[in-house]
Scaffold this active site. Sequence first.
Site, PDB file in Angstrom:
ATOM      1  N   CYS A  48      12.873 -16.261  29.849  1.00  0.00           N
ATOM      2  CA  CYS A  48      12.391 -16.609  28.510  1.00  0.00           C
ATOM      3  C   CYS A  48      12.877 -15.527  27.542  1.00  0.00           C
ATOM      4  CB  CYS A  48      10.864 -16.677  28.497  1.00  0.00           C
ATOM      5  SG  CYS A  48      10.094 -15.087  28.887  1.00  0.00           S
TER       6      CYS A  48
ATOM      7  N   ASN B 146       3.342 -16.403  35.981  1.00  0.00           N
ATOM      8  CA  ASN B 146       3.835 -17.707  35.530  1.00  0.00           C
ATOM      9  C   ASN B 146       4.552 -18.455  36.649  1.00  0.00           C
ATOM     10  OD1 ASN B 146       6.984 -17.771  34.896  1.00  0.00           O
ATOM     11  ND2 ASN B 146       6.260 -15.711  34.412  1.00  0.00           N
TER      12      ASN B 146
ATOM     13  N   SER C 258      10.737 -14.818  34.677  1.00  0.00           N
ATOM     14  CA  SER C 258      11.399 -13.529  34.917  1.00  0.00           C
ATOM     15  C   SER C 258      12.452 -13.628  36.023  1.00  0.00           C
ATOM     16  CB  SER C 258      10.362 -12.450  35.248  1.00  0.00           C
ATOM     17  OG  SER C 258       9.432 -12.910  36.195  1.00  0.00           O
TER      18      SER C 258
ATOM     19  N   GLU D 229      -0.845  -7.647  32.098  1.00  0.00           N
ATOM     20  CA  GLU D 229      -1.050  -8.191  30.748  1.00  0.00           C
ATOM     21  C   GLU D 229      -2.531  -8.185  30.382  1.00  0.00           C
ATOM     22  OE1 GLU D 229      -0.823 -12.255  28.178  1.00  0.00           O
ATOM     23  OE2 GLU D 229       0.661 -12.089  29.779  1.00  0.00           O
TER      24      GLU D 229
ATOM     25  N   HIS E 217       4.776  -6.779  29.726  1.00  0.00           N
ATOM     26  CA  HIS E 217       3.400  -7.283  29.854  1.00  0.00           C
ATOM     27  C   HIS E 217       2.437  -6.644  28.861  1.00  0.00           C
ATOM     28  CE1 HIS E 217       5.471  -7.231  33.815  1.00  0.00           C
ATOM     29  NE2 HIS E 217       5.142  -8.497  33.762  1.00  0.00           N
TER      30      HIS E 217
END
Length: 316
Positions: free
Chosen positions: A17, A230, A273, A131, A79
Amino acid sequence: MSKSPLTLYLAAPRGFCAGVDRAIKIVEMSLEKWGPPVYVRHEIVHNRFVVDGLREKGAVFVEELDDCPDDRPVIFSAHGVPKAVPNEAARREMVYVDATCPLVSKVHIEAQRHAEAGLQMIMIGHAGHPETIGTMGQLPDGEVLLVETEADVETVEVRDPERLAFVTQTTLSLDDTAGIVAALKRRFPAIVGPHKEDICYATTNRQEAVKAMAPSCDALLVVGAPNSSNSRRLVEVGARAGCSYSQLVQRATDIDWRALEGIQSIGISAGASAPEELVDEVIAAFSERYEVSVQEVVTAEENVEFKVPRVLRVPA
């Protein structure tokens, strides 16, 4: 001997991303600007292949600022970090570059804004994830309460049910989070939510692509790391969307070929990632064993790009 035919559905979007792309670029540009070693607090992104590649170029990965010398640059991972970390780096007069994803920074700003309005925060996230630690660390202890499940919502003890707001980790499952948000609103009708969904566009897009693909697949493989939130959510989304054999693999060498005997179709996606070369590696492994026909399942187009910090855009 002729190979069996296999339809390979390839999720799009998949893989890197904009936030991950930016974070990796920050490490590479820092190495170019200051030379090695450059220190990175925590894995810059959750992917061993990426981290090992940067380590070979001169990045040194550490878990705490205490492990960094004062005279070398340090980078904070995508993060995000608790507010105490840059404060300590500034106190030590260190050169530091913040690679926090701008969409995570947006959640940090939201939390700060709600706190300034006198609201106590509830964060929907996974305990121990960097995160979550970073977002909760934007405010003093006790100002952000963590809930992981709908059951947690029923037992969380708040200061004032009329003065609450919530934020979420950006890499969660949309469906799971919707249930927790609904539970929060039932128990605390006055709770304030984000203006715009905290779960990031890339997480949403990758989950939607897997949902679209999963019912057509005998099996689904998600390329990603075990510590990548994710990526793990993509596996869960695939299983829930109708593909009972949904597995996470870091590399092609992790594929369990025996479990895939007799399949006629497989879906491939990758966490935010995971680099595309690892996806190519998995496709090549299937092409060696099967007569593969590839169909891309496109559910969104992505053209987001985030600038690197100004310190890296100006000459040394």
